[in-house]
Write a protein that holds these residues in place. Sequence first.
Motif, PDB file in Angstrom:
ATOM      1  N   ALA A  76      39.465  25.433  27.666  1.00  0.00           N
ATOM      2  CA  ALA A  76      40.326  24.406  27.053  1.00  0.00           C
ATOM      3  C   ALA A  76      40.762  24.810  25.652  1.00  0.00           C
ATOM      4  N   ALA A  77      40.020  25.718  25.010  1.00  0.00           N
ATOM      5  CA  ALA A  77      40.346  26.119  23.642  1.00  0.00           C
ATOM      6  C   ALA A  77      41.430  27.189  23.590  1.00  0.00           C
ATOM      7  N   PHE A  78      41.737  27.838  24.727  1.00  0.00           N
ATOM      8  CA  PHE A  78      42.730  28.911  24.624  1.00  0.00           C
ATOM      9  C   PHE A  78      43.708  28.986  25.790  1.00  0.00           C
ATOM     10  N   LEU A  79      43.370  28.428  26.971  1.00  0.00           N
ATOM     11  CA  LEU A  79      44.326  28.522  28.081  1.00  0.00           C
ATOM     12  C   LEU A  79      45.618  27.734  27.834  1.00  0.00           C
ATOM     13  N   PRO A  80      45.554  26.540  27.219  1.00  0.00           N
ATOM     14  CA  PRO A  80      46.806  25.793  27.012  1.00  0.00           C
ATOM     15  C   PRO A  80      47.858  26.591  26.237  1.00  0.00           C
ATOM     16  N   ALA A  81      47.435  27.460  25.332  1.00  0.00           N
ATOM     17  CA  ALA A  81      48.401  28.228  24.528  1.00  0.00           C
ATOM     18  C   ALA A  81      49.134  29.280  25.356  1.00  0.00           C
ATOM     19  N   ILE A  82      48.570  29.676  26.486  1.00  0.00           N
ATOM     20  CA  ILE A  82      49.185  30.779  27.239  1.00  0.00           C
ATOM     21  C   ILE A  82      49.612  30.393  28.649  1.00  0.00           C
ATOM     22  N   GLU A  83      49.329  29.157  29.063  1.00  0.00           N
ATOM     23  CA  GLU A  83      49.462  28.854  30.491  1.00  0.00           C
ATOM     24  C   GLU A  83      50.888  28.962  31.030  1.00  0.00           C
ATOM     25  N   HIS A  84      51.896  28.865  30.119  1.00  0.00           N
ATOM     26  CA  HIS A  84      53.271  28.976  30.608  1.00  0.00           C
ATOM     27  C   HIS A  84      53.871  30.349  30.320  1.00  0.00           C
ATOM     28  N   ASP A  85      53.034  31.270  29.915  1.00  0.00           N
ATOM     29  CA  ASP A  85      53.518  32.572  29.451  1.00  0.00           C
ATOM     30  C   ASP A  85      52.987  33.690  30.364  1.00  0.00           C
ATOM     31  N   ASP A  86      53.652  34.835  30.305  1.00  0.00           N
ATOM     32  CA  ASP A  86      53.174  35.997  31.067  1.00  0.00           C
ATOM     33  C   ASP A  86      51.756  36.405  30.685  1.00  0.00           C
ATOM     34  N   THR A  87      51.352  36.057  29.474  1.00  0.00           N
ATOM     35  CA  THR A  87      49.988  36.371  29.053  1.00  0.00           C
ATOM     36  C   THR A  87      48.967  35.784  30.032  1.00  0.00           C
ATOM     37  N   MET A  88      49.312  34.632  30.634  1.00  0.00           N
ATOM     38  CA  MET A  88      48.422  34.021  31.627  1.00  0.00           C
ATOM     39  C   MET A  88      48.253  34.939  32.840  1.00  0.00           C
ATOM     40  N   ILE A  89      49.322  35.632  33.187  1.00  0.00           N
ATOM     41  CA  ILE A  89      49.220  36.566  34.323  1.00  0.00           C
ATOM     42  C   ILE A  89      48.306  37.726  33.953  1.00  0.00           C
ATOM     43  N   ALA A  90      48.461  38.229  32.733  1.00  0.00           N
ATOM     44  CA  ALA A  90      47.622  39.354  32.299  1.00  0.00           C
ATOM     45  C   ALA A  90      46.149  38.952  32.254  1.00  0.00           C
ATOM     46  N   LEU A  91      45.876  37.766  31.708  1.00  0.00           N
ATOM     47  CA  LEU A  91      44.482  37.315  31.636  1.00  0.00           C
ATOM     48  C   LEU A  91      43.949  37.012  33.040  1.00  0.00           C
ATOM     49  N   GLY A  92      44.792  36.420  33.880  1.00  0.00           N
ATOM     50  CA  GLY A  92      44.395  36.157  35.268  1.00  0.00           C
ATOM     51  C   GLY A  92      44.083  37.444  36.017  1.00  0.00           C
ATOM     52  N   ASP A  93      44.827  38.492  35.718  1.00  0.00           N
ATOM     53  CA  ASP A  93      44.537  39.797  36.322  1.00  0.00           C
ATOM     54  C   ASP A  93      43.165  40.299  35.896  1.00  0.00           C
ATOM     55  N   TRP A  94      42.872  40.113  34.603  1.00  0.00           N
ATOM     56  CA  TRP A  94      41.556  40.540  34.125  1.00  0.00           C
ATOM     57  C   TRP A  94      40.456  39.760  34.876  1.00  0.00           C
ATOM     58  N   VAL A  95      40.673  38.458  35.033  1.00  0.00           N
ATOM     59  CA  VAL A  95      39.682  37.619  35.717  1.00  0.00           C
ATOM     60  C   VAL A  95      39.482  38.105  37.156  1.00  0.00           C
ATOM     61  N   LEU A  96      40.579  38.382  37.846  1.00  0.00           N
ATOM     62  CA  LEU A  96      40.461  38.820  39.241  1.00  0.00           C
ATOM     63  C   LEU A  96      39.771  40.184  39.340  1.00  0.00           C
ATOM     64  N   ASP A  97      40.103  41.090  38.409  1.00  0.00           N
ATOM     65  CA  ASP A  97      39.436  42.401  38.415  1.00  0.00           C
ATOM     66  C   ASP A  97      37.940  42.244  38.189  1.00  0.00           C
TER      67      ASP A  97
END
Length: 294
Positions: A76-97
Amino acid sequence: RAKRDGKNRWYLFDPQEDRAAAAHAERMADVRRALASEGEFRLYLQPQVRLVDGAIEGAEALLRWQHPQRGLLAPAAFLPAIEHDDTMIALGDWVLDEAMRQLQRWHDAGQSGWTLSVNIAARQLRDPAFADRLAQRLARHPQVDPSRLELEIVESSALDGIAELERLLERCRALGVAVAIDDFGTGYSSLAYLKRLPASVVKIDQSFVRDMFDDPSDLRIIEGVVALGQAFGLRVVAEGVETLHHGELLLRLGAQSAQGYGIARPMPADQWADWAAAWQPPDSWMRWRTLVHS
Ligand code: C2E
Ligand code: MG
Ligand code: MG
Ligand code: MG
């Protein structure tokens, strides 16, 4: 943005909004920096256990950020800042890896039957390459059974249209990956979701579980979700199981699995093996099971 309409427009932007936008951009840049710097993001694991006997079924992966200045941060402290941005895809990729690496570790430890659930943001699901990149990831871990990876989807992910989401998730299912509907009952289209999406799990939102002893309507909602789960052949996982009493009642109501502080808090991945070795189904559940099955 005009702050005030009418004849006299005092200013074209609100300085407070301007500051918020700057802070937002700063947060986003900070996430990108952390992604490049390795070791700041971590996946914590929170166990999911089978209610009837307490057997460990796997875990949900929950993202944490060990921030050099701000300390350990929850999503909650950092996802709202990126959730509509490509950065969310990059972080989501890290999570999946990282999730694939965790499944590989479990496989290597002889625990290839445990499932790891991963939260997927709406932004990730709008990425046309999502399923292809998921397929590549699975191919890099040929020993991991794809059905041990579970994608947790929230209802708001279908704002662009449920048909697109349905097609994407069908592709993921074809890869062997499981789909769970997270926070079930908190959105506007829960039933349409159940009907259209190829899910095998529904997670009852913790807001219903928390007050189930005090609020009869929460109890009825849980009964209803369990009945829907049975009708659709889905596993029902209750979130926010904070006490053993919750677990007992959920078992009696017919839910299959539980996750919550009453079982364990989310923990760093390197504590998982010790926790799993020490875990013992609570006595009260065992007593309850005897009652249910006699
Ligand atoms: P969620 O997927 O519904 O996850 C459950 C949240 O409830 C987690 O909060 C968990 O720590 C918390 N929780 C678990 N058991 C209990 C309990 O007994 N009582 C209470 N009060 N809370 C409990 P957390 O880790 O802060 O995550 C919040 C949300 O952030 C998640 O909700 C999920 O929507 C999102 N999230 C977490 N990790 C990721 C990620 O890797 N990617 C994306 N896109 N979203 C994530
Ligand atoms: Mg979740
Ligand atoms: Mg949830
Ligand atoms: Mg939630």
